[in-house]
Motif scaffolding. Structure first.
Motif, mmCIF file in Angstrom:
data_model
loop_
_atom_site.group_PDB
_atom_site.id
_atom_site.type_symbol
_atom_site.label_atom_id
_atom_site.label_comp_id
_atom_site.label_asym_id
_atom_site.label_seq_id
_atom_site.Cartn_x
_atom_site.Cartn_y
_atom_site.Cartn_z
ATOM 1 N N CYS A 1 -2.449 4.665 -2.354
ATOM 2 C CA CYS A 1 -2.022 5.990 -2.801
ATOM 3 C C CYS A 1 -1.192 6.655 -1.706
ATOM 4 O O CYS A 1 -1.654 6.804 -0.570
ATOM 5 C CB CYS A 1 -3.224 6.866 -3.095
ATOM 6 N N GLY A 2 0.002 7.065 -2.044
ATOM 7 C CA GLY A 2 0.877 7.685 -1.061
ATOM 8 C C GLY A 2 1.025 9.166 -1.327
ATOM 9 O O GLY A 2 0.473 10.021 -0.622
ATOM 10 N N ARG A 3 1.754 9.474 -2.391
ATOM 11 C CA ARG A 3 1.988 10.856 -2.792
ATOM 12 C C ARG A 3 0.681 11.646 -2.861
ATOM 13 O O ARG A 3 0.583 12.756 -2.347
ATOM 14 C CB ARG A 3 2.641 10.807 -4.175
ATOM 15 N N GLY B 1 -2.498 -0.571 -6.043
ATOM 16 C CA GLY B 1 -1.235 0.089 -5.697
ATOM 17 C C GLY B 1 -1.346 1.601 -5.635
ATOM 18 O O GLY B 1 -2.422 2.151 -5.367
ATOM 19 N N GLY B 2 -0.219 2.260 -5.867
ATOM 20 C CA GLY B 2 -0.197 3.726 -5.787
ATOM 21 C C GLY B 2 -0.219 4.341 -7.173
ATOM 22 O O GLY B 2 -0.708 3.733 -8.114
ATOM 23 N N GLY B 3 0.302 5.545 -7.269
ATOM 24 C CA GLY B 3 0.430 6.183 -8.584
ATOM 25 C C GLY B 3 -0.388 7.440 -8.755
ATOM 26 O O GLY B 3 -0.129 8.222 -9.681
ATOM 27 N N LEU B 4 -1.390 7.664 -7.876
ATOM 28 C CA LEU B 4 -2.188 8.896 -7.978
ATOM 29 C C LEU B 4 -1.227 10.090 -7.948
ATOM 30 O O LEU B 4 -0.447 10.237 -7.014
ATOM 31 C CB LEU B 4 -3.180 8.967 -6.811
ATOM 32 N N GLN C 1 3.433 8.785 -9.449
ATOM 33 C CA GLN C 1 3.182 9.991 -10.234
ATOM 34 C C GLN C 1 2.791 9.629 -11.668
ATOM 35 O O GLN C 1 3.408 10.057 -12.635
ATOM 36 C CB GLN C 1 4.425 10.905 -10.195
ATOM 37 N N ASN D 1 4.172 -6.000 1.449
ATOM 38 C CA ASN D 1 4.953 -6.118 0.221
ATOM 39 C C ASN D 1 6.418 -6.253 0.592
ATOM 40 O O ASN D 1 6.778 -6.306 1.760
ATOM 41 C CB ASN D 1 4.738 -4.878 -0.651
ATOM 42 N N HIS E 1 1.410 -2.440 -8.929
ATOM 43 C CA HIS E 1 1.786 -1.048 -8.651
ATOM 44 C C HIS E 1 2.452 -0.533 -9.911
ATOM 45 O O HIS E 1 3.511 -0.981 -10.292
ATOM 46 C CB HIS E 1 2.740 -0.986 -7.452
ATOM 47 N N ARG F 1 1.786 -10.167 -6.469
ATOM 48 C CA ARG F 1 2.019 -8.918 -7.176
ATOM 49 C C ARG F 1 2.340 -9.195 -8.631
ATOM 50 O O ARG F 1 3.286 -9.914 -8.941
ATOM 51 C CB ARG F 1 3.183 -8.171 -6.537
ATOM 52 N N LYS G 1 6.050 3.938 3.481
ATOM 53 C CA LYS G 1 7.317 4.511 3.023
ATOM 54 C C LYS G 1 7.209 5.972 2.589
ATOM 55 O O LYS G 1 8.218 6.670 2.526
ATOM 56 C CB LYS G 1 7.883 3.673 1.868
ATOM 57 N N VAL G 2 5.998 6.450 2.317
ATOM 58 C CA VAL G 2 5.820 7.821 1.853
ATOM 59 C C VAL G 2 6.249 8.843 2.907
ATOM 60 O O VAL G 2 6.793 9.900 2.599
ATOM 61 C CB VAL G 2 4.354 8.054 1.456
ATOM 62 N N PRO H 1 0.624 3.740 2.240
ATOM 63 C CA PRO H 1 1.948 3.117 2.141
ATOM 64 C C PRO H 1 2.927 3.830 3.060
ATOM 65 O O PRO H 1 3.221 5.011 2.876
ATOM 66 C CB PRO H 1 2.335 3.307 0.672
ATOM 67 N N GLU I 1 0.065 -0.153 4.124
ATOM 68 C CA GLU I 1 0.886 -0.983 3.246
ATOM 69 C C GLU I 1 2.306 -0.908 3.766
ATOM 70 O O GLU I 1 2.807 0.180 4.037
ATOM 71 C CB GLU I 1 0.818 -0.457 1.808
ATOM 72 N N GLY J 1 3.621 2.350 -10.710
ATOM 73 C CA GLY J 1 4.679 3.351 -10.629
ATOM 74 C C GLY J 1 4.127 4.557 -9.917
ATOM 75 O O GLY J 1 2.938 4.603 -9.590
#
Ligand SMILES: *Cc1c(COP(=O)(O)O)cnc(C)c1O
Length: 640
Positions: A345-347, A294-297, A260, A157, A256, A207, A110-111, A108, A133, A258
């Motif tokens: 996964c971004g973070r 989506g992300g969240g990892l 974290q 998105n 997605h 989505r 934006k990270v 993603p 993404e 959320g």
């Protein structure tokens, strides 16, 4: 692990590693070397070996190139290894669970949107067909500059206007797998119209808003969240597509949960709900083939491995297994083919990538200078009483005596504004209370006996750090997000003092409020003693996700220098392109100051001062020269 047979008399690097919990949050990428330097372990290009690089060595190489602190060090090799690990862990989970389809990762944008990051991502990701993404038209423009792999996905998105949709459709016509994900039902009209005009069949996604969100940013997810379609809207979209005979266009279900997400249970629950929606879509005859989770990892920022906000109660293989297994069992339950799995996964892949290094410019030390031997002849009676009491402390009553003295000091300080006590008397009252506080804390063998409003906790140094929390750790300021922070050198000696790091902004929010600590006392950072003017460097770790592009120019402190560090066969490491941080000129220009005008006005002011006989023409020239030099220099202190 080696056993300690007897308590060691001397402190060594392993003690520091333990104190700052480096093993827990460092994930094998960061460590402390025997000489006391913090290190990063980077995989080498050709082998599976890693090379351990000293962070202070990297900084001194930068210094020799004229680059001063603060600086963000980036380690592209860590980004590479994180995405490979993610990919490999999903592959392993797929094999283990007998899952009948593949995994594709997406980064993603934006990270961390910096050009360099995107370039690196698309290079590293090539073999894995790692995709991107994007959440806006501009991010799509950035993606299209780098991503030309026909086997990778670009997932679009964010809210879409005609030009966003048209751009995506044209890129798809040119052979890229561009997926337009519906965030709002009305976007379907725009897409249908554009597809007709361009005579192309779009690859659509939808989505879905999970009914329960979780994770730190849960308020923006879940049924009441801002993004995505609820059950009713999804049904409407499907009915609409059926009317147009285009059910096969909709191929991806996306959600997605959320950012974290710290609990594995939430991850499984989210995947299960989404899998049911996917199964329903398949049952309706929709051409779904891809399930994008989506992300969240999450990242274990505090190293506690718990389901708390700053941590996570799982590791990467657990995460992959939870998703793969949950989706498999729902699909098997309803008897439909396993979808291709995608994540954004971004973070989780970017956090380790960057370390912010800054120096401490100065320290206000907690010093107890002992009790004053005598008071001024006309001293306030309450101050006399304090002195008397402090000279006759009795151990069993220390706590009560301390409390009493604390009240007396308050009564002195409170009378200052009305002019009834002098500033000197206030200072003496503080000094007496400080002394007693220290005695009390020594007697109780506790580090922070009292945190009296006006006085620093016992033994705590205020460290003035050469950086801005607002610019470089925005999530700490805005969300209280935790980042591991520690000195990056001298770690083979005991950090015997306790510090609180405050930044250059003189803003009460401009400080680091929580620190990694083995005990619950996490409001101070163990630090070494250093002399004024001595170089003392601190690293803020795991800052690769979200921090670099959210920062603001509080007090006009601008962006920091950024440099990539890579291992190299001959020299140990090489420095990549150095992206210089903002100069004062940049910071001012950004806020619409007209630099030419400013210079004219400053020169005119200097000329007038000469005409009025206040300064000489030489001094006037010096002033203008200095002004210009300062405009061109870094916004941070010239001390790192
Ligand atoms: C922010 C975002 C991500 C990345 O989330 P992480 O928590 O960093 O993994 C993925 N997908 C979407 C749609 C996002 O908005």
């Amino acid at each position: 692990m080696h056993e300690r047979l007897s308590p060691r008399a001397t402190w060594n690097h392993r003690d520091s590693e333990e104190l700052y919990r480096v093993k827990n949050w460092g994930d094998g990428h960061f460590a402390v070397a025997e000489n006391g330097d913090a290190t990063v372990k980077l995989p080498t290009a050709r082998t599976t070996d890693t090379r351990e690089l000293s962070l202070p060595d990297i900084i001194s190489r930068l210094n020799s190139r004229g680059i001063k602190l603060p600086v963000v060090l980036r380690f592209p090799a860590l980004l590479h290894s994180q995405i490979s690990q993610l990919h490999d862990s999903f592959q392993a989970a797929i094999r283990e669970c007998g899952y009948q389809n593949e995994y594709r990762g997406l980064y993603p944008i934006k990270v961390n949107q910096r050009a360099e990051v995107l370039k690196e991502m698309s290079q590293f990701g090539r073999d894995l067909h790692y995709g991107l993404e994007v959440g806006s038209k501009t991010e799509l423009l950035a993606a299209l500059a780098h991503m030309h792999d026909p086997d990778a996905f670009i997932v679009c998105n964010g809210y879409k206007d005609e030009s966003y949709v048209a751009l995506a459709l044209r890129a798809a016509k040119m052979g890229l797998q561009v997926v337009l994900v519906l965030e709002m039902p009305r976007e379907l009209d725009t897409i249908l119209a554009q597809a007709k005009e361009l005579r192309t069949s779009p690859l659509l996604g939808v989505r879905f808003k999970l009914t329960h969100g979780s994770g730190r940013w849960s308020s923006s997810n879940g049924e009441n969240g801002l993004f995505g379609l609820n059950a009713t809207q999804i049904v409407e979209v499907v009915d609409r597509l059926r009317e147009c005979g285009k059910l096969d266009w909709l191929q991806m279900l996306h959600y997605h949960q959320g950012s974290q997400i710290s609990s594995l249970q939430s991850i499984s629950a989210g995947a299960e709900e989404a899998a049911r929606v996917y199964a329903w879509l398949a049952g309706e005859g929709v051409g779904v083939r891809y399930l994008n989770t989506g992300g969240g990892l999450a990242i274990d920022y505090d190293g506690s491995r718990t389901a708390s906000n700053s941590s996570k109660n799982y590791d990467l293989p657990d995460y992959c297994r939870a998703i793969v297994n949950t989706i498999r069992s729902v699909m098997d339950d309803v008897g439909i083919a396993h979808p291709m799995l995608l994540t954004e996964c971004g973070r989780g892949v970017a956090a380790h990538y960057s370390v912010l290094v800054f120096n401490i410019a100065d320290a206000a030390r907690f010093n107890v200078s002992g009790l004053p031997t005598h008071l001024p002849v006309d001293a306030d009676p309450v101050l006399r009483e304090m002195h008397e009491l402090a000279c006759n402390l009795t151990i069993p009553c220390l706590r009560e005596q301390h409390e009493k003295l604390s009240g007396m000091r308050a009564s002195i300080v409170n009378r200052f504004p009305s002019g009834r006590v002098s500033l000197r008397e206030c200072a003496l009252a503080d000094r007496i209370l400080h002394y007693v506080t220290l005695q009390a804390s020594l007697a109780e063998n506790s580090e922070s006996f009292v945190k009296d409003g006006a006085l620093a906790p016992v033994g705590v140094d205020l460290l003035y750090a050469n950086f801005s929390v607002f610019q470089s750790l925005p999530d700490h300021w805005a969300l209280g997000q935790f980042f591991p922070v520690m000195p990056i050198h001298r770690l083979n000696s005991k950090p015997a003092r306790h510090g609180i790091i405050t930044d250059l902004t003189c803003d009460s929010d401009g400080k680091i409020k929580t620190y990694v600590h083995p005990s619950d006392e996490s409001n101070t950072l163990p630090v070494h003693h250093f002399e004024p003017g001595e170089n003392y460097m601190i690293g803020a770790f795991l800052t690769g996700a979200y921090q670099e592009t959210l920062g603001d120019m509080h007090n006009l402190f601008g962006t920091t220098h950024v440099v990539s560090v890579e291992v190299d066969d001959e020299q140990g490491f090489t420095l990549g392109r150095i992206v210089r941080g903002d100069s004062s000129r940049n910071a001012l220009t950004f806020l619409e100051y007209d630099i030419e005008r400013i210079l004219e006005s400053v020169s005119a002011f200097a000329r007038n001062s000469v005409n009025e006989g206040k300064i000489s023409p030489e001094e006037s020239q010096q002033f203008v020269d200095e002004y210009e030099t300062n405009l061109g220099s870094y916004t941070y202190l010239n001390s790192g």
